[in-house]
Design a protein around this motif. Structure first.
Motif, PDB file in Angstrom:
ATOM      1  N   GLY A  31       3.203  -2.162  13.933  1.00 25.23           N
ATOM      2  CA  GLY A  31       3.313  -3.534  13.460  1.00 25.23           C
ATOM      3  C   GLY A  31       2.082  -4.043  12.741  1.00 25.23           C
ATOM      4  O   GLY A  31       2.136  -5.105  12.098  1.00 25.23           O
ATOM      5  N   SER A  32       0.977  -3.334  12.808  1.00 24.40           N
ATOM      6  CA  SER A  32      -0.229  -3.776  12.102  1.00 24.40           C
ATOM      7  C   SER A  32      -0.066  -3.538  10.601  1.00 24.40           C
ATOM      8  O   SER A  32       0.773  -2.745  10.168  1.00 24.40           O
ATOM      9  CB  SER A  32      -1.466  -3.050  12.631  1.00 24.40           C
ATOM     10  N   ARG A  33      -0.867  -4.243   9.827  1.00 18.66           N
ATOM     11  CA  ARG A  33      -0.795  -4.145   8.377  1.00 18.66           C
ATOM     12  C   ARG A  33      -2.124  -3.642   7.832  1.00 18.66           C
ATOM     13  O   ARG A  33      -3.175  -3.977   8.348  1.00 18.66           O
ATOM     14  CB  ARG A  33      -0.460  -5.496   7.771  1.00 18.66           C
ATOM     15  N   THR A  34      -2.037  -2.870   6.763  1.00 16.20           N
ATOM     16  CA  THR A  34      -3.235  -2.318   6.134  1.00 16.20           C
ATOM     17  C   THR A  34      -2.981  -2.165   4.636  1.00 16.20           C
ATOM     18  O   THR A  34      -1.830  -2.175   4.200  1.00 16.20           O
ATOM     19  CB  THR A  34      -3.619  -0.969   6.779  1.00 16.20           C
ATOM     20  N   GLU A  35      -4.046  -2.005   3.884  1.00 13.25           N
ATOM     21  CA  GLU A  35      -3.923  -1.760   2.443  1.00 13.25           C
ATOM     22  C   GLU A  35      -3.391  -0.354   2.213  1.00 13.25           C
ATOM     23  O   GLU A  35      -3.714   0.565   2.970  1.00 13.25           O
ATOM     24  CB  GLU A  35      -5.288  -1.885   1.762  1.00 13.25           C
ATOM     25  N   TYR A  36      -2.601  -0.177   1.157  1.00 14.37           N
ATOM     26  CA  TYR A  36      -2.181   1.166   0.751  1.00 14.37           C
ATOM     27  C   TYR A  36      -3.428   1.912   0.293  1.00 14.37           C
ATOM     28  O   TYR A  36      -4.258   1.376  -0.431  1.00 14.37           O
ATOM     29  CB  TYR A  36      -1.160   1.092  -0.398  1.00 14.37           C
ATOM     30  N   GLN A  37      -3.563   3.154   0.730  1.00 15.80           N
ATOM     31  CA  GLN A  37      -4.719   3.971   0.357  1.00 15.80           C
ATOM     32  C   GLN A  37      -4.245   5.262  -0.296  1.00 15.80           C
ATOM     33  O   GLN A  37      -3.689   6.139   0.372  1.00 15.80           O
ATOM     34  CB  GLN A  37      -5.565   4.293   1.587  1.00 15.80           C
ATOM     35  N   ARG A  38      -4.479   5.368  -1.592  1.00 18.70           N
ATOM     36  CA  ARG A  38      -4.068   6.558  -2.343  1.00 18.70           C
ATOM     37  C   ARG A  38      -4.699   7.814  -1.737  1.00 18.70           C
ATOM     38  O   ARG A  38      -4.035   8.839  -1.604  1.00 18.70           O
ATOM     39  CB  ARG A  38      -4.474   6.418  -3.815  1.00 18.70           C
ATOM     40  N   ASP A  39      -5.980   7.722  -1.368  1.00 15.54           N
ATOM     41  CA  ASP A  39      -6.668   8.894  -0.823  1.00 15.54           C
ATOM     42  C   ASP A  39      -6.033   9.387   0.468  1.00 15.54           C
ATOM     43  O   ASP A  39      -5.959  10.588   0.717  1.00 15.54           O
ATOM     44  CB  ASP A  39      -8.150   8.590  -0.597  1.00 15.54           C
ATOM     45  N   LYS A  40      -5.565   8.467   1.292  1.00 21.41           N
ATOM     46  CA  LYS A  40      -4.927   8.855   2.553  1.00 21.41           C
ATOM     47  C   LYS A  40      -3.593   9.563   2.275  1.00 21.41           C
ATOM     48  O   LYS A  40      -3.286  10.592   2.882  1.00 21.41           O
ATOM     49  CB  LYS A  40      -4.708   7.610   3.419  1.00 21.41           C
ATOM     50  N   CYS A  41      -2.847   9.033   1.338  1.00 27.48           N
ATOM     51  CA  CYS A  41      -1.572   9.640   0.950  1.00 27.48           C
ATOM     52  C   CYS A  41      -1.827  11.021   0.331  1.00 27.48           C
ATOM     53  O   CYS A  41      -1.145  12.000   0.663  1.00 27.48           O
ATOM     54  CB  CYS A  41      -0.864   8.719  -0.039  1.00 27.48           C
ATOM     55  N   LYS A  42      -2.839  11.107  -0.519  1.00 23.55           N
ATOM     56  CA  LYS A  42      -3.179  12.377  -1.171  1.00 23.55           C
ATOM     57  C   LYS A  42      -3.615  13.412  -0.133  1.00 23.55           C
ATOM     58  O   LYS A  42      -3.204  14.576  -0.204  1.00 23.55           O
ATOM     59  CB  LYS A  42      -4.293  12.158  -2.192  1.00 23.55           C
ATOM     60  N   ALA A  43      -4.412  12.996   0.843  1.00 21.81           N
ATOM     61  CA  ALA A  43      -4.874  13.927   1.880  1.00 21.81           C
ATOM     62  C   ALA A  43      -3.695  14.491   2.667  1.00 21.81           C
ATOM     63  O   ALA A  43      -3.664  15.695   2.977  1.00 21.81           O
ATOM     64  CB  ALA A  43      -5.857  13.229   2.809  1.00 21.81           C
ATOM     65  N   SER A  44      -2.721  13.655   2.987  1.00 26.15           N
ATOM     66  CA  SER A  44      -1.531  14.122   3.710  1.00 26.15           C
ATOM     67  C   SER A  44      -0.750  15.144   2.891  1.00 26.15           C
ATOM     68  O   SER A  44      -0.296  16.162   3.410  1.00 26.15           O
ATOM     69  CB  SER A  44      -0.615  12.948   4.044  1.00 26.15           C
TER      70      SER A  44
END
Length: 162
Positions: free
Chosen positions: A56-69
């Motif tokens: 339920g928490s909110r955070t900014e979209y992070q391209r680097d996190k998506c890329k790392a996955s």
């Protein structure tokens, strides 16, 4: 633009090129102080939606996190960095097209799986096994059948669900 080698602010643009899609500009620069050359990239900064996590928490979209996955799933697979960056661009483009201020992390996971399936079936299976939390061999078998089956288009045309 400061020089990454000597931090001098006096640099010159030597060459400018757009990528084929016209959404990124590559600039070769030369530092006037130390004479070293380096490359910079410019791209439009889009307002991406906030990500609503499973708790339920909110955070900014992070391209680097998506890329790392995605890179983890693509480890030792024959996929170019350019292909990965293009897939990330398509994910972000889709998030912007949704026109929503917030998006569930599940939806991003589905977009990532869709792109991995286009890039490499093994990477798709790797990501899906973690993302969907496979617990037995039958779930792996189901995912493998999914990538082996030809894509089916609904009678009304391609799906725009995600």
């Amino acid at each position: 633009m400061k020089c990454p080698f000597c931090a001098d602010a006096n640099t010159q643009v030597v060459d400018t090129r757009e990528n084929e899609e016209g959404d990124t500009v590559r600039r070769r620069r030369r530092c006037v102080a130390c004479e070293k050359r380096f490359t910079t990239y410019e791209r439009v900064e889009l307002q991406l939606p906030q990500v609503i996590k499973k708790n339920g928490s909110r955070t900014e979209y992070q391209r680097d996190k998506c890329k790392a996955s995605m890179m983890l799933a693509l480890r030792k697979r024959p996929v170019t960095t350019e292909s990965l960056d293009a897939a990330l661009d398509r994910i972000e483009e889709r998030l912007v097209q949704l026109g929503q201020r917030e998006v569930a992390s599940d939806r991003i996971g589905e977009l990532v799986m869709r792109e991995l399936k286009k890039l490499d079936n093994i990477a798709y299976i790797r990501f899906a096994s973690v993302y969907r939390n496979f617990e037995d061999v039958n779930e792996f078998s189901e995912a493998i059948r999914e990538v082996e089956a030809p894509p089916q288009t609904p009678p009304h045309g391609p799906s725009t669900e995600l």
